[in-house]
Design a protein around this motif. Structure first.
Motif, PDB file in Angstrom:
ATOM      1  N   UNK A   1      10.392  -4.109  -9.930  1.00 57.18           N
ATOM      2  CA  UNK A   1       9.277  -3.214 -10.216  1.00 57.18           C
ATOM      3  C   UNK A   1       9.749  -1.780 -10.023  1.00 57.18           C
ATOM      4  N   UNK A   2       9.659  -0.998 -11.067  1.00 57.96           N
ATOM      5  CA  UNK A   2      10.127   0.384 -11.043  1.00 57.96           C
ATOM      6  C   UNK A   2       8.965   1.331 -11.309  1.00 57.96           C
ATOM      7  N   UNK A   3       9.077   2.536 -10.784  1.00 59.56           N
ATOM      8  CA  UNK A   3       8.025   3.518 -11.003  1.00 59.56           C
ATOM      9  C   UNK A   3       8.043   4.631  -9.971  1.00 59.56           C
ATOM     10  N   UNK A   4       8.310   4.293  -8.712  1.00 58.36           N
ATOM     11  CA  UNK A   4       8.395   5.337  -7.692  1.00 58.36           C
ATOM     12  C   UNK A   4       9.541   6.291  -8.018  1.00 58.36           C
ATOM     13  N   UNK A   5       9.301   7.574  -7.818  1.00 61.33           N
ATOM     14  CA  UNK A   5      10.289   8.584  -8.169  1.00 61.33           C
ATOM     15  C   UNK A   5      11.478   8.576  -7.204  1.00 61.33           C
ATOM     16  N   UNK A   6      11.251   8.127  -5.985  1.00 66.48           N
ATOM     17  CA  UNK A   6      12.334   8.054  -5.010  1.00 66.48           C
ATOM     18  C   UNK A   6      12.027   6.937  -4.021  1.00 66.48           C
ATOM     19  N   UNK A   7      12.278   7.123  -2.751  1.00 67.61           N
ATOM     20  CA  UNK A   7      12.243   6.039  -1.779  1.00 67.61           C
ATOM     21  C   UNK A   7      10.916   5.274  -1.743  1.00 67.61           C
ATOM     22  N   UNK A   8      10.991   3.954  -1.900  1.00 72.16           N
ATOM     23  CA  UNK A   8       9.838   3.080  -1.656  1.00 72.16           C
ATOM     24  C   UNK A   8       9.854   2.710  -0.179  1.00 72.16           C
ATOM     25  N   UNK A   9       8.715   2.880   0.489  1.00 69.13           N
ATOM     26  CA  UNK A   9       8.662   2.740   1.946  1.00 69.13           C
ATOM     27  C   UNK A   9       8.042   1.444   2.424  1.00 69.13           C
ATOM     28  N   UNK A  10       7.157   0.842   1.626  1.00 67.52           N
ATOM     29  CA  UNK A  10       6.436  -0.332   2.120  1.00 67.52           C
ATOM     30  C   UNK A  10       5.981  -1.181   0.946  1.00 67.52           C
ATOM     31  N   UNK A  11       5.920  -2.494   1.193  1.00 71.46           N
ATOM     32  CA  UNK A  11       5.389  -3.429   0.205  1.00 71.46           C
ATOM     33  C   UNK A  11       4.503  -4.432   0.925  1.00 71.46           C
ATOM     34  N   UNK A  12       3.384  -4.800   0.302  1.00 72.88           N
ATOM     35  CA  UNK A  12       2.447  -5.733   0.938  1.00 72.88           C
ATOM     36  C   UNK A  12       1.720  -6.535  -0.124  1.00 72.88           C
ATOM     37  N   UNK A  13       1.550  -7.844   0.140  1.00 70.77           N
ATOM     38  CA  UNK A  13       0.804  -8.746  -0.731  1.00 70.77           C
ATOM     39  C   UNK A  13      -0.652  -8.829  -0.277  1.00 70.77           C
ATOM     40  N   UNK A  14      -1.556  -8.964  -1.233  1.00 72.86           N
ATOM     41  CA  UNK A  14      -2.938  -9.293  -0.880  1.00 72.86           C
ATOM     42  C   UNK A  14      -2.988 -10.732  -0.385  1.00 72.86           C
ATOM     43  N   UNK A  15      -4.080 -11.101   0.263  1.00 73.20           N
ATOM     44  CA  UNK A  15      -4.181 -12.405   0.901  1.00 73.20           C
ATOM     45  C   UNK A  15      -3.999 -13.555  -0.079  1.00 73.20           C
ATOM     46  N   UNK A  16      -4.501 -13.388  -1.301  1.00 69.91           N
ATOM     47  CA  UNK A  16      -4.376 -14.471  -2.286  1.00 69.91           C
ATOM     48  C   UNK A  16      -3.098 -14.397  -3.107  1.00 69.91           C
ATOM     49  N   UNK A  17      -2.261 -13.410  -2.832  1.00 69.38           N
ATOM     50  CA  UNK A  17      -0.987 -13.289  -3.520  1.00 69.38           C
ATOM     51  C   UNK A  17      -1.067 -12.777  -4.943  1.00 69.38           C
ATOM     52  N   UNK A  18      -2.248 -12.378  -5.402  1.00 67.46           N
ATOM     53  CA  UNK A  18      -2.403 -11.921  -6.778  1.00 67.46           C
ATOM     54  C   UNK A  18      -2.072 -10.444  -6.961  1.00 67.46           C
ATOM     55  N   UNK A  19      -2.191  -9.693  -5.884  1.00 67.43           N
ATOM     56  CA  UNK A  19      -1.945  -8.253  -5.958  1.00 67.43           C
ATOM     57  C   UNK A  19      -0.810  -7.871  -5.011  1.00 67.43           C
ATOM     58  N   UNK A  20      -0.067  -6.860  -5.400  1.00 70.59           N
ATOM     59  CA  UNK A  20       1.024  -6.336  -4.598  1.00 70.59           C
ATOM     60  C   UNK A  20       0.869  -4.823  -4.545  1.00 70.59           C
ATOM     61  N   UNK A  21       1.015  -4.257  -3.364  1.00 70.56           N
ATOM     62  CA  UNK A  21       0.939  -2.800  -3.223  1.00 70.56           C
ATOM     63  C   UNK A  21       2.275  -2.267  -2.732  1.00 70.56           C
ATOM     64  N   UNK A  22       2.655  -1.107  -3.258  1.00 68.06           N
ATOM     65  CA  UNK A  22       3.848  -0.411  -2.795  1.00 68.06           C
ATOM     66  C   UNK A  22       3.491   1.053  -2.569  1.00 68.06           C
ATOM     67  N   UNK A  23       4.282   1.728  -1.754  1.00 72.12           N
ATOM     68  CA  UNK A  23       4.068   3.156  -1.518  1.00 72.12           C
ATOM     69  C   UNK A  23       5.408   3.820  -1.294  1.00 72.12           C
ATOM     70  N   UNK A  24       5.422   5.154  -1.363  1.00 67.26           N
ATOM     71  CA  UNK A  24       6.703   5.801  -1.267  1.00 67.26           C
ATOM     72  C   UNK A  24       6.664   7.249  -0.857  1.00 67.26           C
ATOM     73  N   UNK A  25       7.868   7.810  -0.847  1.00 67.49           N
ATOM     74  CA  UNK A  25       8.056   9.205  -0.484  1.00 67.49           C
ATOM     75  C   UNK A  25       7.442  10.136  -1.524  1.00 67.49           C
ATOM     76  N   UNK A  26       7.205   9.624  -2.731  1.00 70.37           N
ATOM     77  CA  UNK A  26       6.633  10.442  -3.801  1.00 70.37           C
ATOM     78  C   UNK A  26       5.122  10.621  -3.666  1.00 70.37           C
ATOM     79  N   UNK A  27       4.570  10.238  -2.504  1.00 68.47           N
ATOM     80  CA  UNK A  27       3.152  10.446  -2.155  1.00 68.47           C
ATOM     81  C   UNK A  27       2.219   9.482  -2.881  1.00 68.47           C
ATOM     82  N   UNK A  28       2.772   8.475  -3.521  1.00 66.94           N
ATOM     83  CA  UNK A  28       1.941   7.594  -4.346  1.00 66.94           C
ATOM     84  C   UNK A  28       1.806   6.200  -3.759  1.00 66.94           C
ATOM     85  N   UNK A  29       0.724   5.545  -4.165  1.00 66.54           N
ATOM     86  CA  UNK A  29       0.482   4.129  -3.890  1.00 66.54           C
ATOM     87  C   UNK A  29       0.334   3.440  -5.243  1.00 66.54           C
ATOM     88  N   UNK A  30       1.091   2.374  -5.442  1.00 64.13           N
ATOM     89  CA  UNK A  30       1.025   1.615  -6.697  1.00 64.13           C
ATOM     90  C   UNK A  30       0.446   0.235  -6.408  1.00 64.13           C
TER      91      UNK A  30
END
Length: 368
Positions: A127-156
């Protein structure tokens, strides 16, 4: 006073270990490191290990690099070498499957790993999109959603379509500084993010989009991490300001679902308990909330701190709010190294995994 008892040491990473993640069964542990690798560990005999029979009073933290070795009760069952081009900062087992996991890296990518026929893990999606360092990844309880965040101030937020296919369904840019961590609510599709801008944001789906439903302010410096209580009633956060704060959601203020196109959910959170800055002496980097005990409490909070200490607090409800009482402080839990992550086992009560800048993972036991 209860004590943390060292039960096992896991040695193999060649750089600092950033994060640990238990699988859904509480049997295997995934770890990630500055050495660009991920590892998966398991006790040789889970039933024997979790009985506590392997714990000896004489086992102490070993600070001699040359003498370190993995305890005889555990083994490294897989090494994912060169999982990324740079540091692997975050790792998470998918909560509904036994094998799938995600890794997020300073190379800006998030990788999804799975096995075929119980063989070794292979990367099935990047999965690509963050402009630089990705800091964290987490799955939702049912495994259908995934969240990532990074140094670029964004949450995907990404949605799994099965067979390694993921679609980005939202990019959230409301934070004004690095986003350090994301964590999902255990029973609702709510996502919390923690940032260098001193705030926590809670995100919620609204009309096929994701919006900032609440901004939680109160910390006076970087908010490094957080965790929901297992029933989702409370949210704990830890910060560079050396405090632990517990937040509770209050009733929505204003608006309704029929208020028109511009209506957005408005959640309100209140700090109902605080561990003052006199307890921790440096920045707190990690917090984990355990299952409640059989005594009717709200579980235990474990914290990992830059003062080289793992602390455990008992949380109990009162008529006026919550009591957060220090039960144990394990000094030099990783020698003179910062403690980067603490994580309670989801199935075996009292078992805690920690990791630090010393490159070692440790498994502890604390009696109920």
């Amino acid at each position: 006073m209860p004590q943390l008892k060292l039960a096992a040491e896991l040695v193999g990473h060649e750089g600092r270990v950033w994060q640990v993640s238990w699988d859904a069964s509480g049997t295997r542990l995934a770890t990630c490191s500055g050495d660009k690798s991920a590892r998966i560990w398991a006790p040789i005999s889970p039933s024997h290990f979790y009985s506590g029979d392997t714990i000896t009073e004489s086992m102490q933290v070993d600070t001699d690099d040359d003498d370190r070795k993995t305890s005889s009760s555990w083994q490294c069952i897989e090494v994912i070498d060169n999982a990324h081009k740079r540091t692997v900062r975050s790792i998470a087992f998918e909560p509904t499957q036994s094998n799938a996991l995600a890794t997020a890296s300073f190379d800006g990518t998030t990788a999804i790993w799975d096995t075929a026929d119980n063989s070794t893990h292979e990367c099935i999606a990047t999965l690509e999109g963050h402009e630089n360092e990705a800091k964290s990844v987490a799955w939702s309880t049912n495994g259908q959603l995934l969240a990532t965040c990074g140094r670029d101030k964004s949450v995907w937020i990404w949605e799994s379509n099965g067979e390694g296919d993921f679609d980005c369904i939202s990019v959230l840019m409301e934070h004004t500084q690095d986003v350090k961590m994301v964590v999902w609510h255990p029973t609702q599709d709510l996502l919390a993010s923690f940032s260098y801008d001193n705030t926590i944001r809670v995100w919620k789906e609204d009309d096929d989009d994701w919006v900032s439903a609440a901004t939680i302010a109160g910390h006076t410096s970087t908010v490094w991490a957080g965790d929901f209580s297992t029933n989702g009633k409370y949210l704990a956060s830890v910060s560079d300001d050396r405090t632990v704060r517990i937040w509770a959601q209050r009733a929505s203020e204003g608006g309704s679902a029929d208020a028109g196109f511009y209506y957005r959910p408005d959640l309100s959170y209140e700090c109902i308990a605080k561990v003052p800055d006199s307890v921790h002496t440096r920045a707190i980097y990690s917090v984990s909330w355990s299952e409640p005990s059989d005594n009717g409490d709200c579980g235990r909070l474990a914290t990992g701190c830059g003062d080289n200490t793992v602390r455990v607090f008992k949380v109990t409800e009162t008529e006026s709010g919550l009591n957060v009482d220090l039960e144990c402080a394990q000094e030099y839990a990783h020698g003179l190294s910062d403690i980067n992550c603490v994580k309670w086992n989801p199935k075996h009560k009292g078992w805690l995994a920690t990791c630090g800048d010393d490159g070692v993972v440790r498994i502890w036991y604390m009696e109920p």
